[in-house]
Design a protein around this motif. Structure first.
Motif, PDB file in Angstrom:
ATOM      1  N   LYS A 238       0.805  -1.211   0.000  1.00  0.00           N
ATOM      2  CA  LYS A 238       0.000   0.000   0.000  1.00  0.00           C
ATOM      3  C   LYS A 238       0.841   1.264   0.000  1.00  0.00           C
ATOM      4  N   SER A 239       2.160   1.117   0.184  1.00  0.00           N
ATOM      5  CA  SER A 239       3.035   2.293   0.272  1.00  0.00           C
ATOM      6  C   SER A 239       3.101   2.988  -1.071  1.00  0.00           C
ATOM      7  N   THR A 240       2.969   4.248  -1.076  1.00  0.00           N
ATOM      8  CA  THR A 240       3.069   5.054  -2.286  1.00  0.00           C
ATOM      9  C   THR A 240       4.411   5.774  -2.349  1.00  0.00           C
ATOM     10  N   THR A 241       5.262   5.529  -1.323  1.00  0.00           N
ATOM     11  CA  THR A 241       6.566   6.186  -1.254  1.00  0.00           C
ATOM     12  C   THR A 241       7.630   5.151  -0.990  1.00  0.00           C
ATOM     13  N   CYS A 242       8.808   5.364  -1.518  1.00  0.00           N
ATOM     14  CA  CYS A 242       9.922   4.437  -1.308  1.00  0.00           C
ATOM     15  C   CYS A 242      11.198   5.233  -1.139  1.00  0.00           C
ATOM     16  N   ARG A 243      12.055   4.740  -0.249  1.00  0.00           N
ATOM     17  CA  ARG A 243      13.356   5.384  -0.008  1.00  0.00           C
ATOM     18  C   ARG A 243      14.463   4.371  -0.260  1.00  0.00           C
ATOM     19  N   LYS A 244      15.398   4.735  -1.069  1.00  0.00           N
ATOM     20  CA  LYS A 244      16.524   3.859  -1.353  1.00  0.00           C
ATOM     21  C   LYS A 244      17.512   3.951  -0.213  1.00  0.00           C
ATOM     22  N   PRO A 245      18.239   2.857   0.126  1.00  0.00           N
ATOM     23  CA  PRO A 245      18.092   1.537  -0.584  1.00  0.00           C
ATOM     24  C   PRO A 245      16.881   0.765  -0.094  1.00  0.00           C
ATOM     25  N   CYS A 246      16.238   0.110  -0.967  1.00  0.00           N
ATOM     26  CA  CYS A 246      15.073  -0.668  -0.625  1.00  0.00           C
ATOM     27  C   CYS A 246      14.975  -1.843  -1.620  1.00  0.00           C
ATOM     28  N   LYS A 247      14.803  -3.059  -1.126  1.00  0.00           N
ATOM     29  CA  LYS A 247      14.765  -4.238  -2.000  1.00  0.00           C
ATOM     30  C   LYS A 247      13.311  -4.769  -2.166  1.00  0.00           C
ATOM     31  N   TYR A 248      12.356  -3.931  -1.761  1.00  0.00           N
ATOM     32  CA  TYR A 248      10.964  -4.398  -1.854  1.00  0.00           C
ATOM     33  C   TYR A 248      10.609  -4.603  -3.331  1.00  0.00           C
ATOM     34  N   ALA A 249      10.003  -5.686  -3.602  1.00  0.00           N
ATOM     35  CA  ALA A 249       9.565  -5.994  -4.993  1.00  0.00           C
ATOM     36  C   ALA A 249       8.054  -5.929  -5.019  1.00  0.00           C
ATOM     37  N   SER A 250       7.542  -5.119  -5.884  1.00  0.00           N
ATOM     38  CA  SER A 250       6.092  -4.971  -5.932  1.00  0.00           C
ATOM     39  C   SER A 250       5.443  -6.226  -6.537  1.00  0.00           C
TER      40      SER A 250
END
Length: 250
Positions: A238-250
């Motif tokens: 549900k997150s509409t924002t992402c901050r690197k580094p991030c390995k989340y795969a949609s």
């Protein structure tokens, strides 16, 4: 009833004067008996002078003991008038004021000496400049003339002497002010040191408070968590924002 006699302290330099003072005390107290006077005088004599008339004290005459003691003590302690007159011719003014010197000469002189003779003896020992100034002064007593001579001597003192006296006073005042200034400077230095210590302590206290209550930075809160950024760790898909580094795969 007679009063208690107050015999003055013995005057070795002038026993005649001392006996005159003692007799005035006898008169005031109503003491008239020869033996009582004798007792008072013996009691007032210092030991070193009592030895001069020891034989009279040890064996007082039946009549006239006081008069005998007085006459003999004066004779032994006083210079003869001839000796006084010779001294009168030799005396110098020294560092005395003219009025003081006159009184000194009068104390040496025979009471019968004429005032004109005393004036001559006195004036010829004064500085020449004072003698010239006094020569024009007429129709005043010898005592008043002596006061006038004092004023002339004071006015004619060398300026250097007066300057030295003034300088001495100024030096004393300056020393006092320097002492006061030194004390004030020491107190100011102590106060400054105390204020600096207090300010340093306050600064350290404030620094400690800030370090203890410093909030966590936003960037720290956004650091990856299990490889994901905070937003994906918290909200997932549900997150509409992402901050690197991030390995989340949609």
């Amino acid at each position: 009833m007679s009063q208690e006699v107050q015999v003055p302290e013995f005057i070795a330099a002038d026993p005649e004067l001392w006996f005159a003072m003692a007799e005035a005390s006898f008169y005031s107290a109503g003491v008239t008996q020869d033996r009582i006077k004798f007792g008072y005088i013996v009691g007032a004599l210092p030991a070193k002078y009592a030895t001069e008339v020891r034989y009279i004290i040890m064996n007082p005459p039946t009549d006239g003991a006081y008069h005998k003691l007085k006459t003999e003590l004066i004779r032994r302690l006083c210079a003869t008038q001839e000796e006084k007159n010779r001294r009168l011719e030799r005396e110098e003014i020294g560092d005395r004021k003219p009025s003081q010197f006159l009184r000194h000469l009068q104390g040496l002189a025979d009471p019968t000496i004429p005032e004109s003779r005393m004036k001559s003896l006195w004036m010829k020992r004064l500085p020449k400049s004072v003698q010239v100034s006094l020569a024009i002064v007429k129709d005043i007593s010898l005592q008043d003339l002596a006061v006038h001579a004092d004023n002339i001597m004071e006015a004619s003192r060398p300026p250097v002497q007066k300057l030295n006296e003034t300088a001495s006073i100024e030096a004393i005042i300056s020393a006092k002010f320097a002492q006061i200034a030194l004390g004030l400077n020491q107190e100011i230095a102590t106060l400054r040191a105390e204020l600096a210590t207090h300010a340093d302590r306050s600064r350290r206290n404030r620094s400690g408070d800030r370090s203890q209550h410093r909030p966590r930075s936003h960037s720290r809160s956004l650091q990856p968590f299990d490889g994901n950024c905070w937003y994906h760790w918290r909200f997932g898909a549900k997150s509409t924002t992402c901050r690197k580094p991030c390995k989340y795969a949609s």
